[in-house]
Design an enzyme around this catalytic site. Structure first.
Site, PDB file in Angstrom:
ATOM      1  N   ASP A  36       2.991  -4.469   8.091  1.00 15.40           N
ATOM      2  CA  ASP A  36       1.776  -3.659   7.945  1.00 15.40           C
ATOM      3  C   ASP A  36       0.597  -4.611   8.134  1.00 15.40           C
ATOM      4  O   ASP A  36       0.277  -5.408   7.255  1.00 15.40           O
ATOM      5  CB  ASP A  36       1.789  -3.018   6.541  1.00 15.40           C
ATOM      6  CG  ASP A  36       0.455  -2.389   6.170  1.00 15.40           C
ATOM      7  OD1 ASP A  36      -0.500  -2.470   6.976  1.00 15.40           O
ATOM      8  OD2 ASP A  36       0.361  -1.822   5.065  1.00 15.40           O
ATOM      9  N   HIS A  41       0.864  -1.180   0.000  1.00 12.69           N
ATOM     10  CA  HIS A  41       0.000   0.000   0.000  1.00 12.69           C
ATOM     11  C   HIS A  41       0.910   1.243   0.000  1.00 12.69           C
ATOM     12  O   HIS A  41       2.036   1.179   0.495  1.00 12.69           O
ATOM     13  CB  HIS A  41      -0.826  -0.059   1.297  1.00 12.69           C
ATOM     14  CG  HIS A  41      -1.903   0.969   1.429  1.00 12.69           C
ATOM     15  ND1 HIS A  41      -1.644   2.259   1.807  1.00 12.69           N
ATOM     16  CD2 HIS A  41      -3.239   0.886   1.262  1.00 12.69           C
ATOM     17  CE1 HIS A  41      -2.788   2.935   1.870  1.00 12.69           C
ATOM     18  NE2 HIS A  41      -3.774   2.122   1.543  1.00 12.69           N
ATOM     19  N   GLN A  59      -4.680  -4.965   7.146  1.00 13.27           N
ATOM     20  CA  GLN A  59      -5.731  -5.835   6.601  1.00 13.27           C
ATOM     21  C   GLN A  59      -5.789  -7.187   7.297  1.00 13.27           C
ATOM     22  O   GLN A  59      -6.596  -8.037   6.911  1.00 13.27           O
ATOM     23  CB  GLN A  59      -5.503  -6.047   5.098  1.00 13.27           C
ATOM     24  CG  GLN A  59      -5.554  -4.792   4.274  1.00 13.27           C
ATOM     25  CD  GLN A  59      -6.880  -4.056   4.394  1.00 13.27           C
ATOM     26  OE1 GLN A  59      -7.886  -4.620   4.839  1.00 13.27           O
ATOM     27  NE2 GLN A  59      -6.890  -2.806   4.006  1.00 13.27           N
ATOM     28  N   CYS A  63      -4.811   2.731  -3.538  1.00 13.16           N
ATOM     29  CA  CYS A  63      -3.559   3.211  -2.936  1.00 13.16           C
ATOM     30  C   CYS A  63      -2.438   2.209  -3.151  1.00 13.16           C
ATOM     31  O   CYS A  63      -1.621   1.964  -2.249  1.00 13.16           O
ATOM     32  CB  CYS A  63      -3.727   3.497  -1.439  1.00 13.16           C
ATOM     33  SG  CYS A  63      -4.924   4.772  -1.119  1.00 13.16           S
ATOM     34  N   LYS A 105     -10.343  -0.590  10.732  1.00 10.11           N
ATOM     35  CA  LYS A 105     -10.518  -1.792   9.905  1.00 10.11           C
ATOM     36  C   LYS A 105     -10.821  -2.997  10.787  1.00 10.11           C
ATOM     37  O   LYS A 105     -10.826  -4.137  10.343  1.00 10.11           O
ATOM     38  CB  LYS A 105      -9.256  -2.033   9.076  1.00 10.11           C
ATOM     39  CG  LYS A 105      -8.976  -0.903   8.075  1.00 10.11           C
ATOM     40  CD  LYS A 105      -7.888  -1.282   7.114  1.00 10.11           C
ATOM     41  CE  LYS A 105      -7.230  -0.103   6.437  1.00 10.11           C
ATOM     42  NZ  LYS A 105      -7.990   0.458   5.336  1.00 10.11           N
TER      43      LYS A 105
END
Lengths: 149, 402
Positions: free
Chosen positions: B196, B120, B199, B360, B222
């Site tokens: 990261d 991302h 998600q 993104c 999220k």
């Protein structure tokens, strides 16, 4: 709001068979229109001769609305004087953004009237027009880039 | 197979207020359950005060509640200590802190860092502000949308100073074998490893000690929680040696006009009054998810994903981007000769919220050789009916532009 108001038959047809989908060579003016949010990306190239649009084309990729807009824009403006072109550009931007827009003398371009009901799609219709404006107004530097974000 | 009715849906007021809504954009942000909304409302109505410095009891209790939230995060990701949990605005701020407070102080001109083709922008742009383009190495992905192991091994030979990878791709849905990647990197490099997790955290249990990452970043929004709050997990020794890149109140020991000294982590990275109400929301969403359990969440999401994959088979000229065997319930796709924005507008007319665009992840779009994609992503509140409506609408899209 029915989808057919946004995607008028004429828009769908011009999306499938865009007119003047080409680079004008040699050209006197050009600009690159880019929408960073969705990736719509076109180069508008123009040859002006004696204050008249001698030839105009657009090339690139994007959604049905932006492509049909390029097709109908070039079809409308070819052979027209610069004053008319800039005036039509203002009227078109009004048409897709203002509720009380006057749509006289816009001819086929009125098919884009439905776009103003879809605020997130206005920039799609306006992109090639912004590139055209940039190409004609910033004559000193060719190959500029404008964005609609 | 789950029952047709998904009771979890009743926990989310948005679906009562918009009964027609088919929300399939949980990868962008999730809707909020009553438990989260109520926790935030109750805190502001009954308990609100500043934290850490008030001498009065209302402030003391608010401070205790923030500590409890930090503890809850610690347990949620199995950090060794609550001191390893830094409250930030979200994943983006977390990565910016690592870039500015860690990498910026240790990188030299001869060092490189390693990212991947599926990152991302939030895991690309902050690093670019610190290192020059030729210092950024990028791990390839395979045609099925997985990290290319051979390329990863090859690029580890450079001994990168830092490796930063996504746990789950927001476009391809690929769940990267983070634990194995980290183990390999530990054995063959001295890299600091950043994950990261934006998600991942809403869909699977994360154990930072088991993963053995140095940093892990995620956002509450999220995770069925509020915007404006997220977590930077970092190993304490690392956090302790880092210099904060934002300074101000709440993160100091002593201040004079000559010099100031900073306090210890995590407070060192939390200058200014934090997002107290949102911290309450974060705590509530962790409790909410824990009550449902990841086992149940995964049962729902995977059975709906399977239904989706089966039903889209009937669509003509439909291309799926990302076909790893190890995937989250995310489906990115293209339909031949129909631009994703046109797909999105027609879906919206059918009250179906999906994401269209570059997500993104422009370098990934370039790798996939598409300007943009459309993306369906599933959350724990989705139903079999949502999927059927979505596929019916996709058929309409195809017919409309035929």
């Amino acid at each position: 709001m029915s989808l057919n108001k946004l995607y008028e038959q004429m828009i769908l047809e011009h999306n499938k068979n865009p007119r003047n989908f080409k680079k004008v060579d040699p050209c006197t003016h050009s600009s690159h229109g880019h929408n960073p949010l969705c990736g719509d990306d076109y180069v508008v190239s123009i040859r002006v001769k004696d204050g008249i649009i001698d030839d105009i084309g657009f090339e690139g990729m994007g959604c049905a609305i932006s492509k049909a807009s390029g097709s109908l824009m070039t079809e409308t403006l070819i052979g027209k004087p610069i004053d008319f072109v800039l005036d039509t550009k203002d009227k078109f931007i009004n048409l897709v953004t203002e509720d009380d827009a006057v749509n006289e003398n816009l001819g086929k371009l009125v098919v884009f009237e439905g776009v103003k009901k879809y605020p997130v799609r206005v920039k799609c219709a306006a992109l090639v027009w912004r590139a055209l404006e940039d190409a004609l107004i910033n004559t000193s530097s060719n190959n500029n880039t404008v964005t609609t974000e | 197979m789950i029952q047709k009715k998904n009771n979890i849906r009743d926990d989310f007021p948005i679906f009562k207020n918009h009964p027609e809504l088919v929300y399939l954009d949980s990868t962008a942000t999730t809707q909020k359950p009553k438990a989260v909304i109520n926790a935030m409302t109750a805190f502001v109505s009954d308990d609100y005060a500043t934290i850490n410095r008030g001498i009065y009891s209302l402030s003391y209790h608010a401070t205790q509640k923030c500590l409890a939230a930090r503890k809850a995060v610690q347990n949620f990701i199995n950090a060794k200590s609550e001191k390893e949990v830094v409250f930030v605005k979200g994943t983006t701020e977390a990565i910016n802190i690592i870039a500015n407070s860690y990498l910026n102080h240790v990188i030299t001109d001869s060092d490189s860092i390693l990212l991947s083709d599926m990152e991302h922008h939030a895991n690309i742009v902050p690093w670019q502000q610190i290192v020059s383009p030729n210092q950024i190495k990028v791990c390839n992905i395979t045609n099925s949308g997985e990290l290319d192991w051979d390329d990863f091994k090859k690029k580890c030979q450079n001994n990168p100073k830092l490796i930063s990878l996504t746990h789950v791709s927001n476009v391809l849905g690929t769940i990267n074998p983070i634990k194995e990647l980290i183990a390999y990197a530990r054995e063959h490099t001295d890299a600091i490893i950043v994950i990261d997790g934006a998600q991942a955290v809403g869909h699977m249990a994360v154990d930072v000690q088991d993963l053995d990452c140095d940093f892990y970043c995620f956002s509450a929004h999220k995770l069925y929680g509020p915007t404006g709050i997220g977590v930077l997990y970092g190993k304490y020794e690392l956090l302790d040696e880092m210099t904060p890149y934002q300074t101000g109140g709440d993160m100091i020991e002593l201040v004079s006009f000559e010099q100031s000294t900073f306090t210890k982590p995590p407070a060192k990275f939390e200058a200014g009054t934090p997002a107290i109400m949102e911290i309450m929301g974060l705590h509530a969403c962790i409790n909410y998810i824990s009550t449902i359990g990841f086992k149940h969440i995964q049962e729902i999401e995977y059975s709906l994903y399977e239904q989706l994959i089966n039903e889209v088979q009937s669509l003509k000229d439909f291309t799926i981007h990302g076909e790893s065997n190890h995937k989250a319930a995310i489906l990115s796709f293209s339909i031949k000769d129909i631009h994703p924005h046109d797909i999105g507008t027609i879906m919206d007319q059918e009250h179906i919220a999906i994401r269209v665009g570059h997500h993104c992840a422009q370098p990934l779009m370039k790798r996939l050789a598409v300007p943009a994609t459309a993306r369906i992503s599933i959350g724990c509140y989705n139903t079999s009916e949502d999927i059927s409506k979505c596929v019916t609408a996709l058929k309409k899209v195809v017919d409309f532009f035929k």
